[in-house]
Write a protein that holds these residues in place. Structure first.
Motif, short mmCIF file in Angstrom:
data_model
loop_
_atom_site.label_atom_id
_atom_site.label_comp_id
_atom_site.label_asym_id
_atom_site.label_seq_id
_atom_site.Cartn_x
_atom_site.Cartn_y
_atom_site.Cartn_z
N UNK A 76 19.12 15.59 15.16
CA UNK A 76 19.60 14.64 14.17
C UNK A 76 18.48 14.04 13.35
N UNK A 77 17.25 14.10 13.84
CA UNK A 77 16.11 13.57 13.11
C UNK A 77 15.42 14.64 12.28
N UNK A 78 15.56 15.90 12.66
CA UNK A 78 14.85 16.97 11.98
C UNK A 78 15.58 17.44 10.73
N UNK A 79 16.90 17.37 10.73
CA UNK A 79 17.68 17.95 9.64
C UNK A 79 17.97 16.97 8.51
N UNK A 80 17.36 15.79 8.52
CA UNK A 80 17.63 14.78 7.49
C UNK A 80 16.30 14.23 6.97
N UNK A 81 16.31 13.68 5.74
CA UNK A 81 15.08 13.03 5.24
C UNK A 81 14.72 11.82 6.11
N UNK A 82 13.43 11.63 6.34
CA UNK A 82 12.94 10.54 7.17
C UNK A 82 12.08 9.62 6.31
N UNK A 83 12.39 8.33 6.36
CA UNK A 83 11.57 7.32 5.71
C UNK A 83 10.71 6.64 6.76
N UNK A 84 9.40 6.77 6.63
CA UNK A 84 8.46 6.18 7.58
C UNK A 84 7.81 4.97 6.90
N UNK A 85 8.15 3.78 7.39
CA UNK A 85 7.66 2.55 6.79
C UNK A 85 6.24 2.20 7.24
N UNK A 86 5.74 2.85 8.27
CA UNK A 86 4.45 2.48 8.85
C UNK A 86 3.35 3.50 8.59
N UNK A 87 3.67 4.67 8.07
CA UNK A 87 2.68 5.73 7.96
C UNK A 87 1.56 5.38 6.97
N UNK A 88 1.92 4.85 5.80
CA UNK A 88 0.91 4.50 4.82
C UNK A 88 0.37 3.10 5.09
N UNK A 89 -0.87 2.86 4.65
CA UNK A 89 -1.58 1.63 4.99
C UNK A 89 -0.97 0.40 4.32
N UNK A 90 -0.52 0.55 3.09
CA UNK A 90 0.02 -0.58 2.34
C UNK A 90 1.42 -0.27 1.81
N UNK A 91 2.17 -1.35 1.54
CA UNK A 91 3.50 -1.23 0.96
C UNK A 91 3.66 -2.24 -0.17
N UNK A 92 4.51 -1.90 -1.10
CA UNK A 92 4.76 -2.78 -2.23
C UNK A 92 5.98 -3.65 -1.97
N UNK A 93 5.93 -4.88 -2.51
CA UNK A 93 7.08 -5.78 -2.42
C UNK A 93 7.28 -6.43 -3.78
N UNK A 94 8.52 -6.73 -4.10
CA UNK A 94 8.85 -7.35 -5.38
C UNK A 94 9.70 -8.59 -5.17
N UNK A 95 9.45 -9.59 -6.00
CA UNK A 95 10.27 -10.81 -6.01
C UNK A 95 10.68 -11.05 -7.45
N UNK A 96 11.96 -11.23 -7.68
CA UNK A 96 12.49 -11.46 -9.03
C UNK A 96 13.05 -12.87 -9.14
N UNK A 97 12.79 -13.52 -10.28
CA UNK A 97 13.33 -14.85 -10.56
C UNK A 97 14.05 -14.79 -11.91
N UNK A 98 15.12 -15.53 -12.01
CA UNK A 98 15.88 -15.60 -13.26
C UNK A 98 15.57 -16.92 -13.94
N UNK A 99 15.02 -16.85 -15.15
CA UNK A 99 14.63 -18.03 -15.90
C UNK A 99 15.71 -18.38 -16.91
#
Length: 282
Positions: free
Chosen positions: A168-191
């Motif tokens: 079940x893990x081999x036949x589907x796309x896998x998202x690895x959140x820890x493999x890369x050193x950094x991750x991007x985050x976004x915060x949106x505000x409505x003015x």
């Protein structure tokens, strides 16, 4: 008298035949014992060599090295057993045919299990995830606890144990959140329409620069994501270490909320604060 003589002759004949058979099969038994001893030692030696050799190969998991070394060991033992049977006159061709038929029947009966083993080997070789990494697939998400040949153990964000078959893990796309050193985050505000876009951008960037856990390279950026006649959507984009992503993203969201609450309080006159703050959505 004649019956006694015939009995003696028959007894002597039987004893001589038994002696001949004993001599004949004694060599076979001795040869079989020697084959078993040599084969057992060779199987252990080859298995150990294979395990040590595979363990030194970069990227080969210890579980995979043990699995292949066991296959080599049992293959040598099967060959030895067939050779021992040949010592006693057993037709080895029929034995091999029977083993092949048994292997085919077992393979058909254990298709799902063999599929999991094949998937486990590919996962251990290609290593799309390792122990301690956080992943997500179509139906499975969590932190990897152990990767086996048949299944993978995970721990969900709620602290729940989960066992997922490797297929079940081999036949589907896998998202690895820890493999890369950094991750991007976004915060949106409505003015709202009366709020300054430049001041809002400066506020967001100052919050990002003040947070020591936010990466300086690449530097935090802001951009106008959307707007209409009455409002504008401003987004802050920044990078953080993957291991700190959850904690930093929550702290940054809270900091933006508090900062814009303060801005709204300063902009709204005291006699108009009862009407509620200006529209914004961090």
């Amino acid at each position: 008298m004649e019956q006694a003589s015939a009995f003696v002759v028959a007894t002597r004949t039987a004893l001589s035949q038994l002696t001949a058979l004993g001599i004949q099969y004694s060599f076979s038994v001795i040869g079989a014992i020697l084959l078993l001893i040599v084969g057992w030692a060779a199987a252990r030696l080859l298995s150990r060599w294979a395990h040590n050799g595979l363990s030194r190969v970069n990227g080969i998991d210890a579980t995979l090295a043990q699995f292949f070394s066991n296959i080599i060991r049992y293959a040598v033992l099967i060959i030895v057993v067939v050779m021992v049977l040949g010592q006693f006159g057993v037709q080895t061709a029929s034995v091999l045919a029977a083993l092949g038929a048994i292997g085919l029947a077992v393979g058909l009966a254990l298709q799902g299990t063999l599929q999991n083993i094949a998937a486990g080997i590919m996962l251990l070789v290609l290593r799309p995830f390792r122990v301690g990494e956080s992943i997500e697939t179509g139906n499975v998400s969590g932190t990897i606890v152990d990767v086996g040949l048949f299944a993978t153990e995970l721990r969900t964000a709620e602290g729940v144990y989960r066992l997922a078959p490797n297929s079940t893990l081999w036949n589907v796309p896998i998202t690895n959140y820890s493999r890369l050193h950094t991750r991007r985050h976004e915060i949106s505000v409505t003015l709202s329409a009366d709020q300054s876009l430049d001041e809002a951008e400066a506020t967001l960037k100052s919050i990002a620069r003040a947070e020591t856990r936010v990466e300086s390279n690449p530097a935090p950026t802001t951009y106008l994501a959307d707007f209409d006649a009455g409002s504008a959507k401003l987004t802050l984009r920044y990078w953080i270490k993957s291991a700190q992503w959850w904690a930093v993203s929550r702290d940054m969201t809270k900091a933006v909320k508090l900062a814009f609450d303060k801005v709204v309080e300063e902009e709204v006159p005291a006699d108009a604060q009862d009407d509620g703050p200006a529209s914004y959505t961090p």
